[in-house]
Scaffold this motif. Structure first.
Motif, mmCIF file in Angstrom:
data_model
loop_
_atom_site.group_PDB
_atom_site.id
_atom_site.type_symbol
_atom_site.label_atom_id
_atom_site.label_comp_id
_atom_site.label_asym_id
_atom_site.label_seq_id
_atom_site.Cartn_x
_atom_site.Cartn_y
_atom_site.Cartn_z
ATOM 1 N N VAL A 204 0.808 -1.224 0.000
ATOM 2 C CA VAL A 204 0.000 0.000 0.000
ATOM 3 C C VAL A 204 0.840 1.273 0.000
ATOM 4 C CG1 VAL A 204 -2.047 -1.029 1.064
ATOM 5 C CG2 VAL A 204 -0.225 -0.110 2.529
ATOM 6 N N THR A 205 2.148 1.160 -0.218
ATOM 7 C CA THR A 205 3.003 2.335 -0.079
ATOM 8 C C THR A 205 3.570 2.818 -1.414
ATOM 9 O OG1 THR A 205 5.055 1.077 0.265
ATOM 10 C CG2 THR A 205 3.694 1.531 2.215
ATOM 11 N N PRO A 206 4.075 4.073 -1.437
ATOM 12 C CA PRO A 206 4.601 4.658 -2.676
ATOM 13 C C PRO A 206 6.110 4.554 -2.811
ATOM 14 C CG PRO A 206 4.297 6.390 -1.070
ATOM 15 C CD PRO A 206 3.919 5.099 -0.380
ATOM 16 N N SER B 168 10.694 6.879 -4.565
ATOM 17 C CA SER B 168 9.454 7.262 -3.883
ATOM 18 C C SER B 168 8.610 8.128 -4.809
ATOM 19 C CB SER B 168 9.766 8.044 -2.601
ATOM 20 O OG SER B 168 10.578 7.291 -1.728
ATOM 21 N N SER B 169 7.396 7.676 -5.056
ATOM 22 C CA SER B 169 6.492 8.425 -5.920
ATOM 23 C C SER B 169 5.075 7.905 -5.731
ATOM 24 C CB SER B 169 6.889 8.260 -7.390
ATOM 25 O OG SER B 169 5.855 8.723 -8.248
ATOM 26 N N PRO B 170 4.088 8.786 -5.706
ATOM 27 C CA PRO B 170 2.706 8.307 -5.663
ATOM 28 C C PRO B 170 2.358 7.368 -6.811
ATOM 29 C CG PRO B 170 2.785 10.646 -5.172
ATOM 30 C CD PRO B 170 4.164 10.260 -5.615
ATOM 31 N N PHE B 171 3.085 7.462 -7.933
ATOM 32 C CA PHE B 171 2.820 6.566 -9.054
ATOM 33 C C PHE B 171 3.184 5.112 -8.742
ATOM 34 C CE2 PHE B 171 3.495 10.638 -11.486
ATOM 35 C CZ PHE B 171 2.172 10.765 -11.906
ATOM 36 N N LEU B 172 3.956 4.887 -7.678
ATOM 37 C CA LEU B 172 4.330 3.515 -7.313
ATOM 38 C C LEU B 172 3.317 2.844 -6.393
ATOM 39 C CD1 LEU B 172 8.208 3.550 -6.716
ATOM 40 C CD2 LEU B 172 6.918 3.082 -8.808
ATOM 41 N N VAL B 173 2.326 3.567 -5.926
ATOM 42 C CA VAL B 173 1.300 2.933 -5.106
ATOM 43 C C VAL B 173 0.592 1.872 -5.950
ATOM 44 C CG1 VAL B 173 -0.853 3.265 -3.842
ATOM 45 C CG2 VAL B 173 0.944 4.999 -3.721
ATOM 46 N N PRO C 144 5.496 16.799 -0.643
ATOM 47 C CA PRO C 144 6.485 15.716 -0.642
ATOM 48 C C PRO C 144 5.753 14.382 -0.597
ATOM 49 C CG PRO C 144 6.341 16.726 1.525
ATOM 50 C CD PRO C 144 5.499 17.565 0.605
ATOM 51 N N VAL C 145 6.442 13.320 -0.936
ATOM 52 C CA VAL C 145 5.793 12.010 -0.914
ATOM 53 C C VAL C 145 5.361 11.667 0.507
ATOM 54 C CG1 VAL C 145 6.120 9.545 -1.344
ATOM 55 C CG2 VAL C 145 7.078 11.227 -2.932
ATOM 56 N N PHE C 146 6.209 11.959 1.482
ATOM 57 C CA PHE C 146 5.896 11.680 2.881
ATOM 58 C C PHE C 146 5.725 13.004 3.612
ATOM 59 C CE2 PHE C 146 8.416 8.086 1.316
ATOM 60 C CZ PHE C 146 7.495 7.066 1.519
ATOM 61 N N THR C 147 4.553 13.198 4.210
ATOM 62 C CA THR C 147 4.171 14.507 4.738
ATOM 63 C C THR C 147 4.251 14.586 6.253
ATOM 64 O OG1 THR C 147 1.831 13.898 4.910
ATOM 65 C CG2 THR C 147 2.583 14.800 2.805
#
Length: 414
Positions: free
Chosen positions: A153-155, A171-176, A224-227
């Protein structure tokens, strides 16, 4: 009317698969879920599954659903970056519409990066860091066989690169992943150490995401990917702690305990949901060089460090409050009975119960190596940026010294 808080209401961010299915038997959903993304599938399978009835049953069910499946299981431990090129070529040759991944965290990470390379090409190092993936990748359906990494479930995906001393992340939201199917029954055969070290890593994910510094960005700015911790991740992290604190020792002690496996898998999934948006910090920044120097499993290192990191962070009054709140969930006690010191003791107790070593000296690190570990950890800027207090070299050395000698709250931990 209640008083308004001095601080502004925290925002919230979650990045999740479009579909997440959890529970015993959910693997039966895989043919239908996978078919949503097209007929041609690259099945990335953990090497230990090769020739097993589980993999045979899965490929058979996919074939009966009319899917054209090519299986790829040449996944190398620690994921050396160059080993993924052949897998991406296999996906292109198969003209895959999606990637179905089943296995541990390395296999799920491999699938994400194969999906990336298949669409956008290499070399992989052009994507190292945050937000460097230019667009969508092949849809990934992720099926974990261990309860801990949360990769489903992670990016983020982590690889080792021979040109670098430490593991590196993309790290990228596209990797979720497009979908996650978490069937606790798939973890029933996991060895004791795998259960212990992956499970304690999940607890670290929950603790670090809950205590991570919140990053407030200007309206309209790219996130950022991690907020850091936020309004949506906080309750999920606490719920993860409840499941893991009570049930991880049981799952390690009784590997065939079906309900314990259910609870630990649920806790690990929730911890992944939380840290997938909030991120992790000091335990992970320190573990990467420790793991490289000692050759020990990732979860062993993060779990070993957790009590010492919390013990140091509780010296900051604001962070101490959050650590106490986390401990109340971990032990399922009223907030009035919780404290940061009690949380540290509870984390150390869980480590003892599941067999996590108590000291860095016990896993082969030497005192002379501690400064090098601190220096390498300082290069993990993504992780350190959301530490709840500003990390300094002296602070990191202090954590390492405590962890080396086994001293918590001025007393020996074990």
């Amino acid at each position: 009317m209640p008083e308004q808080p001095e601080q502004p209401d925290p925002p919230g961010t979650l990045r999740l698969p479009a579909r997440v299915h959890f529970g015993h038997g959910t693997r039966r959903l895989l043919p239908g879920i996978t078919a949503l993304h097209g007929r041609r599938v690259l099945l990335v399978a953990d090497p230990f599954l090769a020739g097993t009835p589980l993999l045979g049953d899965l490929t058979g069910s996919l074939a009966r659903a009319g899917l054209d499946v090519r299986t790829y299981s040449d996944i190398t431990p620690e994921l050396p970056a160059g080993t993924l090129d052949a897998a991406a070529e296999a996906a292109r040759e198969h003209r895959a519409h999606s990637v179905l991944a089943i296995g541990g965290g390395s296999t799920l990470d491999a699938a994400k990066l194969i999906a990336l390379l298949c669409v956008h090409g290499g070399p992989l190092d052009q994507y190292y860091g945050e937000n460097r993936v230019p667009g969508p990748v092949l849809p990934v359906v992720a099926v974990p066989t261990t309860a801990g990494t949360g990769s489903e479930v992670t990016p983020v995906a982590v690889v080792s690169d021979p040109a670098r001393e430490l593991k590196v992340g993309v790290s990228s939201p596209f990797l979720v992943p497009a979908a996650a199917v978490v069937d606790p029954g798939l973890t029933l055969g996991a060895p004791r150490d795998v259960t212990a070290f992956s499970g304690i890593d999940a607890l670290v994910h929950a603790a670090e995401s809950y205590t991570a510094r919140a990053l407030h960005t200007d309206a309209g700015a790219d996130l950022p990917v991690f907020t850091g911790h936020n309004a949506l991740t906080e309750p999920v992290a606490l719920r993860a702690a409840q499941h893991l604190g009570a049930w991880l020792p049981v799952a390690v002690r009784e590997p065939s305990h079906r309900h314990a496996r259910h609870q630990v898998a649920l806790g690990a999934l929730l911890a992944g949901v939380s840290f997938g948006s909030a991120g992790t910090h000091l335990c992970h920044a320190l573990q990467y060089p420790i793991g490289a120097l000692t050759g020990t499993p990732h979860g062993l290192g993060t779990g070993l460090l957790l009590p010492y990191v919390l013990d140091t962070l509780r010296e900051d009054p604001g962070t101490a409050v959050r650590i106490a709140s986390f401990g109340a969930a971990l032990e399922d006690v009223p907030a009035s009975d919780a404290s940061a010191a009690r949380t540290v003791a509870a984390a150390a107790g869980i480590n003892r119960a599941v067999g996590v070593p108590a000291t860095l000296s016990g896993i082969g690190l030497t005192r002379a190596q501690l400064p090098r570990v601190a220096d390498l950890a300082l290069t993990a800027t993504r992780l350190l940026s959301i530490a709840p207090v500003e990390p300094t070299r002296d602070m990191l050395l202090g954590i390492l010294d405590r962890a080396y000698t086994g001293i918590l709250d001025g007393r020996r931990a074990a």
